[in-house]
Design a protein around this motif. Structure first.
Motif, PDB file in Angstrom:
ATOM      1  N   ARG A   4       0.886  -1.176   0.000  1.00  0.00           N
ATOM      2  CA  ARG A   4       0.000   0.000   0.000  1.00  0.00           C
ATOM      3  C   ARG A   4       0.916   1.216   0.000  1.00  0.00           C
ATOM      4  NH1 ARG A   4      -5.371   1.319   1.615  1.00  0.00           N
ATOM      5  NH2 ARG A   4      -5.654  -0.650   2.688  1.00  0.00           N
ATOM      6  N   CYS A   5       0.740   2.064  -1.010  1.00  0.00           N
ATOM      7  CA  CYS A   5       1.582   3.246  -1.163  1.00  0.00           C
ATOM      8  C   CYS A   5       1.386   4.177   0.035  1.00  0.00           C
ATOM      9  CB  CYS A   5       1.231   3.966  -2.460  1.00  0.00           C
ATOM     10  SG  CYS A   5       2.180   5.471  -2.705  1.00  0.00           S
ATOM     11  N   GLY A  62      -1.893   6.002  -0.885  1.00  0.00           N
ATOM     12  CA  GLY A  62      -2.761   5.043  -0.215  1.00  0.00           C
ATOM     13  C   GLY A  62      -3.282   3.919  -1.090  1.00  0.00           C
ATOM     14  N   ARG A  63      -2.920   3.886  -2.363  1.00  0.00           N
ATOM     15  CA  ARG A  63      -3.402   2.837  -3.265  1.00  0.00           C
ATOM     16  C   ARG A  63      -2.590   1.555  -3.095  1.00  0.00           C
ATOM     17  NH1 ARG A  63      -4.283   5.785  -9.112  1.00  0.00           N
ATOM     18  NH2 ARG A  63      -6.071   7.032  -8.501  1.00  0.00           N
ATOM     19  N   PHE A  64      -3.299   0.431  -3.291  1.00  0.00           N
ATOM     20  CA  PHE A  64      -2.602  -0.847  -3.348  1.00  0.00           C
ATOM     21  C   PHE A  64      -1.918  -0.968  -4.695  1.00  0.00           C
ATOM     22  CE2 PHE A  64      -5.783  -2.214  -0.133  1.00  0.00           C
ATOM     23  CZ  PHE A  64      -4.898  -2.718   0.803  1.00  0.00           C
ATOM     24  N   CYS A  96       5.470   3.526  -6.830  1.00  0.00           N
ATOM     25  CA  CYS A  96       4.038   3.607  -7.096  1.00  0.00           C
ATOM     26  C   CYS A  96       3.822   4.113  -8.531  1.00  0.00           C
ATOM     27  CB  CYS A  96       3.378   4.573  -6.106  1.00  0.00           C
ATOM     28  SG  CYS A  96       1.610   4.787  -6.392  1.00  0.00           S
ATOM     29  N   THR A 124       0.540  -4.771   3.621  1.00  0.00           N
ATOM     30  CA  THR A 124      -0.781  -4.957   4.219  1.00  0.00           C
ATOM     31  C   THR A 124      -1.281  -6.359   3.929  1.00  0.00           C
ATOM     32  OG1 THR A 124      -1.265  -2.616   3.864  1.00  0.00           O
ATOM     33  CG2 THR A 124      -3.142  -4.063   4.280  1.00  0.00           C
ATOM     34  N   GLU A 157     -10.157  -6.140  -1.602  1.00  0.00           N
ATOM     35  CA  GLU A 157      -9.488  -4.862  -1.382  1.00  0.00           C
ATOM     36  C   GLU A 157      -9.217  -4.098  -2.685  1.00  0.00           C
ATOM     37  OE1 GLU A 157      -8.627  -7.661   1.956  1.00  0.00           O
ATOM     38  OE2 GLU A 157      -8.529  -7.826  -0.216  1.00  0.00           O
TER      39      GLU A 157
END
Length: 146
Positions: A40-41, A45-47, A55, A66, A101
């Motif tokens: 998770r960046c 916040g993105r996977f 990213c 995560t 997710e």
């Protein structure tokens, strides 16, 4: 996993060991522990999956690992018959799995007949042993979970 007397590891475990790198070692460590995980960046916040150092959205190099639920659904699949590799049982059901997710993973479907696979089928992660004491995530229909 230790091979029984008179056999080799290759005789008891057929799946090849994963290629472990500096960028993905944590993924394979989690799999060996029976977990599926993703980056998770820390910037946006993105996977992101597959594992990578940067990213693709915000170019941050910072991330956290995560654990994921392992639950999802079949997005697409293909039934592979050829070319055959002795490390796998055929036909192989290769599938793209959309996890809850939002992470999409490429894996195999197990414990299901090819003709019973459907797009949208609910699945959960399972793990199969590999050479060199590894484990690889595979997916089985949710109803088949024991």
């Amino acid at each position: 996993m230790e091979a029984p007397p008179g056999t080799t590891e290759q005789d008891t475990v057929s799946r090849p060991a994963p290629v472990v790198t500096e960028d993905n070692h944590w993924f394979w460590d989690a799999a060996r522990d029976g977990k599926i995980a993703a980056q998770r960046c820390s910037g946006c916040g993105r996977f992101r999956h597959p594992p990578r150092p940067m990213c693709p959205w915000c170019r941050s190099l910072e991330f956290e690992i995560t654990d994921l639920s392992g639950r999802g659904e079949v997005y697409s699949y293909s039934i592979l018959h050829h070319p055959q590799n002795p490390a796998f049982d055929y036909p192989v059901i290769a599938a793209l799995i959309d996890l809850e997710e939002g992470v999409r993973v490429l894996s195999n479907l197990v414990d299901v007949e090819p003709e019973d696979v459907t797009i949208g089928m609910l699945v959960e992660v399972d793990f199969r042993p590999t050479l060199r004491d590894g484990r690889v995530p595979v997916f089985r229909p949710k109803a088949a979970i024991r």
